[in-house]
Design an enzyme around this catalytic site. Structure first.
Site, PDB file in Angstrom:
ATOM      1  N   SER A 185       0.639  -1.209   0.190  1.00  0.00           N
ATOM      2  CA  SER A 185       0.024   0.121  -0.203  1.00  0.00           C
ATOM      3  C   SER A 185       0.903   1.132  -0.033  1.00  0.00           C
ATOM      4  O   SER A 185       1.746   1.394  -0.878  1.00  0.00           O
ATOM      5  CB  SER A 185      -0.906  -0.020   1.203  1.00  0.00           C
ATOM      6  OG  SER A 185      -2.217   0.782   0.799  1.00  0.00           O
ATOM      7  N   GLU A 305      -8.813  -5.341  -4.434  1.00  0.00           N
ATOM      8  CA  GLU A 305      -8.430  -4.548  -3.277  1.00  0.00           C
ATOM      9  C   GLU A 305      -9.442  -3.656  -2.757  1.00  0.00           C
ATOM     10  O   GLU A 305      -9.689  -3.651  -1.656  1.00  0.00           O
ATOM     11  CB  GLU A 305      -7.333  -3.465  -4.050  1.00  0.00           C
ATOM     12  CG  GLU A 305      -6.223  -4.189  -4.694  1.00  0.00           C
ATOM     13  CD  GLU A 305      -5.157  -4.327  -3.715  1.00  0.00           C
ATOM     14  OE1 GLU A 305      -5.126  -4.199  -2.395  1.00  0.00           O
ATOM     15  OE2 GLU A 305      -3.963  -4.974  -4.028  1.00  0.00           O
ATOM     16  N   HIS A 390      -7.858  -5.692   0.050  1.00  0.00           N
ATOM     17  CA  HIS A 390      -6.451  -4.943   0.335  1.00  0.00           C
ATOM     18  C   HIS A 390      -6.098  -5.581   1.649  1.00  0.00           C
ATOM     19  O   HIS A 390      -6.919  -5.497   2.508  1.00  0.00           O
ATOM     20  CB  HIS A 390      -6.992  -3.542   0.487  1.00  0.00           C
ATOM     21  CG  HIS A 390      -5.871  -2.535   0.638  1.00  0.00           C
ATOM     22  ND1 HIS A 390      -4.684  -2.504  -0.604  1.00  0.00           N
ATOM     23  CD2 HIS A 390      -5.326  -1.662   1.551  1.00  0.00           C
ATOM     24  CE1 HIS A 390      -4.029  -1.705  -0.026  1.00  0.00           C
ATOM     25  NE2 HIS A 390      -4.371  -1.137   1.271  1.00  0.00           N
TER      26      HIS A 390
END
Length: 445
Positions: A185, A305, A390
């Site tokens: 991320s 995600e 995610h």
């Protein structure tokens, strides 16, 4: 009686402990606390007398309290002044020449820390890779563009931590000539940024970008305009001395919520990100990635995600509204059988993550992967099943399916065989620069 685990670093002696079958040195400072006279300054070397205990996680950078949304681990980070620290897990101390993995945590450059449950490094150490996880300045402390303070203080922290690893990791069993940087991320965006930076040359030799971005950067004008607007709202000057009169907690309170810019915070509207200054960060990272083509790179993301986060907000959208949003984002979703809300969710995943991974692979050679395993768990925040959301790949990569919170996100039957395969690929990449599949092939987990 076991011998004391004491290692000499360039800053002083540290005492570690045996933990989970490996050796752990936790909360080791790589720079002085960035407050008081050092607030809003470049990182400063640190030293101490005697033997410093390195037995517990050090403080994280000041940040807003995390929101437990029912997904992921309910991590709680204790913030403190001595936040420029790192954790080391190793199978042995002394000269061993083992590969090194340096982990940069995510959190929209605004939250998180190296103590998060899903990326503890003891199983990398179990398998012969020295794992180092760093903390760095977050939010406005690390990235606000003040007139008389260095830009990109958080980026300077990354460099200081990597320089510390170069100078000290051999004493912890690592090879300073075989260092892989990895992040997920915002941590993935940090890795992409470091790949584009001439000043980072020689500090690492391989890189992993997980669910990251190579376009997450502000121009210097944008950054300074934002700082001036914030200062005007607060009734102060956009200077280091003026902002230093605000406590760290008060400054955190002025930051936008980490998710305000979209799922994961990875949006052009997020004001907390590296600044293209033409020097330290010479360009938007994507434009400069070609300079790192000689460094083996592993890049990828999950297939869903942002889906579950976006679907809950798009539950009432109709087909025309979904198509209008896709047109606005400039993405296509051709997968048949999706509801309008599912199309919107998939569009945001493409917009924020999938195409970023693709752009990186188009900019320079890279080993590519896709995490496709879908959790069957129903999301507690709405939007249907969690799917390949995610962060879900983290406990697989770190072989931590037994970590807190994994069960409520992945369910009780998350496949250990998949964790074995992903973890082995990352270990292999850290050792050799080859995860185990052809360079031009998209590997699906």
């Amino acid at each position: 009686m076991a011998p004391e685990l004491i290692v000499r670093t360039t800053s002083g002696l540290v005492r570690g402990k045996a933990e989970a079958g490996v050796l752990a040195f936790l909360g080791v400072p790589y720079a002085a606390p960035p407050f008081g006279e050092h607030r809003f300054a470049a990182p400063v070397p640190v030293s101490w007398d005697g033997v410093r205990p390195a037995l517990t996680h050090g403080p994280a950078a000041p940040q807003a309290p995390g929101e437990d949304i029912g997904l992921y681990a309910p991590d709680v980070f204790e913030a403190g002044a001595d936040c420029l620290n790192l954790d080391i897990r190793t199978p042995m101390i002394g000269p061993a020449g083992l590969p090194v993995l340096v982990w940069i945590h995510g959190g929209a450059f605004a939250i998180g820390g190296n103590g998060a449950a899903w990326h503890q490094g003891h199983r990398f150490a179990r398998d012969g890779v020295v794992c180092v996880a760093i903390n760095y300045r977050l939010g406005f402390e690390g990235f606000l563009a003040l007139e008389d303070a260095p830009l990109n203080r958080g980026v300077l922290d990354w460099l200081a931590a990597l320089a510390w690893v170069r100078d000290n990791i051999a004493a912890f069993g690592g090879d300073p000539g075989n260092v892989t940087i990895a992040g997920q991320s915002a941590g993935g965006a940090a890795v992409a940024t470091l790949l584009s930076m001439p000043r980072a040359a020689g500090l690492f030799h391989r890189a992993v970008v997980m669910s990251g971005s190579a376009t997450l950067a502000a121009t210097e004008q944008e950054a300074r305009d934002h700082a001036k607007a914030l200062a005007a709202r607060l009734g102060i000057d956009p200077t280091r001395s003026a902002f230093a009169r605000l406590s760290p907690a008060a400054l955190v309170a002025e930051q936008p919520p980490p998710l305000s810019g979209g799922p994961g915070g990875l949006s052009a509207s997020v004001p907390i990100k590296p600044v293209v200054d033409g020097d330290l960060v010479p360009a938007v990272p994507l434009a400069a990635l070609g300079s790192s083509a000689h460094i083996p790179l592993l890049v990828g993301c999950t297939t869903q995600e942002a889906d579950v986060f976006v679907r809950r907000f798009a539950a009432d959208v109709d087909a025309a509204g979904a198509q209008a949003l896709l047109d606005h984002l400039g993405v296509q979703v051709d997968e048949p059988g999706l509801t309008p809300a599912e199309r919107v969710g998939r569009a945001f995943t493409e917009h924020l993550f999938t195409r970023e991974a693709r752009w990186i692979r188009e900019a320079r050679p890279a080993y590519a992967y896709e995490f496709r395993w879908e959790s069957p768990v129903e999301s507690p925040v709405g939007g249907g099943r969690v799917g390949a959301v995610h962060n879900l790949d983290l406990p697989f990569v770190f072989d931590l399916l037994d970590a807190p919170g994994v069960g409520r996100t992945a369910g009780p039957a998350a496949p250990q065989a998949l964790a074995d395969a992903m973890h082995a690929a990352w270990v292999r990449f850290a050792r050799t620069g080859d995860p185990g599949w052809p360079l031009d092939h998209l590997w699906r987990f």
